[in-house]
Design an enzyme around this catalytic site. Structure first.
Site, PDB file in Angstrom:
ATOM      1  N   SER A   2       1.173  -1.133   0.066  1.00 50.16           N
ATOM      2  CA  SER A   2       0.145  -0.256   0.026  1.00 50.16           C
ATOM      3  C   SER A   2       0.979   1.074  -0.223  1.00 50.16           C
ATOM      4  O   SER A   2       2.067   1.250  -0.074  1.00 50.16           O
ATOM      5  CB  SER A   2      -0.651  -0.570   1.077  1.00 50.16           C
ATOM      6  OG  SER A   2      -2.424   0.948   0.643  1.00 50.16           O
ATOM      7  N   VAL A   4       1.013   4.249   2.234  1.00 54.62           N
ATOM      8  CA  VAL A   4       0.273   4.835   3.951  1.00 54.62           C
ATOM      9  C   VAL A   4       1.940   4.632   4.507  1.00 54.62           C
ATOM     10  O   VAL A   4       2.221   4.348   4.712  1.00 54.62           O
ATOM     11  CB  VAL A   4      -0.640   4.398   4.446  1.00 54.62           C
ATOM     12  CG1 VAL A   4      -0.329   3.249   4.595  1.00 54.62           C
ATOM     13  CG2 VAL A   4      -1.274   4.552   5.300  1.00 54.62           C
ATOM     14  N   ILE A  89       5.965   2.577   6.704  1.00 55.92           N
ATOM     15  CA  ILE A  89       6.366   3.502   6.144  1.00 55.92           C
ATOM     16  C   ILE A  89       5.856   2.153   5.116  1.00 55.92           C
ATOM     17  O   ILE A  89       6.770   0.806   4.218  1.00 55.92           O
ATOM     18  CB  ILE A  89       7.320   3.888   5.692  1.00 55.92           C
ATOM     19  CG1 ILE A  89       7.501   4.573   6.564  1.00 55.92           C
ATOM     20  CG2 ILE A  89       7.369   4.744   4.017  1.00 55.92           C
ATOM     21  CD1 ILE A  89       9.001   6.069   7.242  1.00 55.92           C
ATOM     22  N   GLU A  90       5.040   2.022   4.351  1.00 60.14           N
ATOM     23  CA  GLU A  90       4.097   1.499   3.081  1.00 60.14           C
ATOM     24  C   GLU A  90       4.607   2.092   1.696  1.00 60.14           C
ATOM     25  O   GLU A  90       4.109   2.637   1.781  1.00 60.14           O
ATOM     26  CB  GLU A  90       2.925   1.027   3.106  1.00 60.14           C
ATOM     27  CG  GLU A  90       3.000  -0.243   4.391  1.00 60.14           C
ATOM     28  CD  GLU A  90       2.513  -1.528   4.113  1.00 60.14           C
ATOM     29  OE1 GLU A  90       2.765  -1.260   2.841  1.00 60.14           O
ATOM     30  OE2 GLU A  90       2.320  -2.269   5.065  1.00 60.14           O
ATOM     31  N   LEU A  91       5.576   1.943   1.003  1.00 60.80           N
ATOM     32  CA  LEU A  91       5.988   2.531   0.052  1.00 60.80           C
ATOM     33  C   LEU A  91       5.359   2.240  -1.400  1.00 60.80           C
ATOM     34  O   LEU A  91       5.673   3.122  -2.113  1.00 60.80           O
ATOM     35  CB  LEU A  91       7.428   2.291  -0.266  1.00 60.80           C
ATOM     36  CG  LEU A  91       8.511   2.603   0.755  1.00 60.80           C
ATOM     37  CD1 LEU A  91       9.534   2.888   0.310  1.00 60.80           C
ATOM     38  CD2 LEU A  91       7.727   3.797   0.809  1.00 60.80           C
TER      39      LEU A  91
END
Length: 120
Positions: A2, A4, A89-91
């Site tokens: 994701s 976010v 941290i989803e990149l």
């Protein structure tokens, strides 16, 4: 994957997806927002429309437990037992991007990383 920034707590006493506020919630929100503001796609809040059409993260951040419950996660454990402040941290929407796409990820997150370090 994701796009976010997720902050503690990642679980709650009831084991359901509900906002689980940590004692340092305001600090975690500030750090998460500092990162997401510098990534235009993340800040929009709904970057994976094709994969997750109903998923929306206001300003590109979320409380972990509100998104989905993760009992016993490292982020919460480190916060509770070592006083280490962590965010996840989803990149991107693709969990395993191709190597040739990595420069794009760098370009999208370079300013975010610098702003995050400045906040810390």
């Amino acid at each position: 994957g994701s796009l976010v920034v997720n902050y503690p707590f990642d679980d709650d006493e009831q084991g359901i997806a509900i906002y689980s506020k940590s004692p340092d919630d305001a600090v975690f929100q500030m750090l998460a927002l500092a990162y997401s503001k510098e990534n235009a796609n993340m800040y929009q809040g709904s970057p994976c429309k094709d994969m997750y059409p109903t998923e929306y993260f206001p300003h590109g951040i979320t409380n972990g437990a509100q998104w989905y419950n993760v009992p016993g996660g490292m982020q919460d454990w480190n916060y509770l037992h070592t006083n280490c402040f962590e965010v996840t941290i989803e990149l991107g929407c693709v969990k395993y991007p191709k190597a040739e796409e990595l420069p794009k990820y760098w370009a999208q997150n370079r300013r975010s990383l610098l702003q995050f370090m400045k906040q810390v």
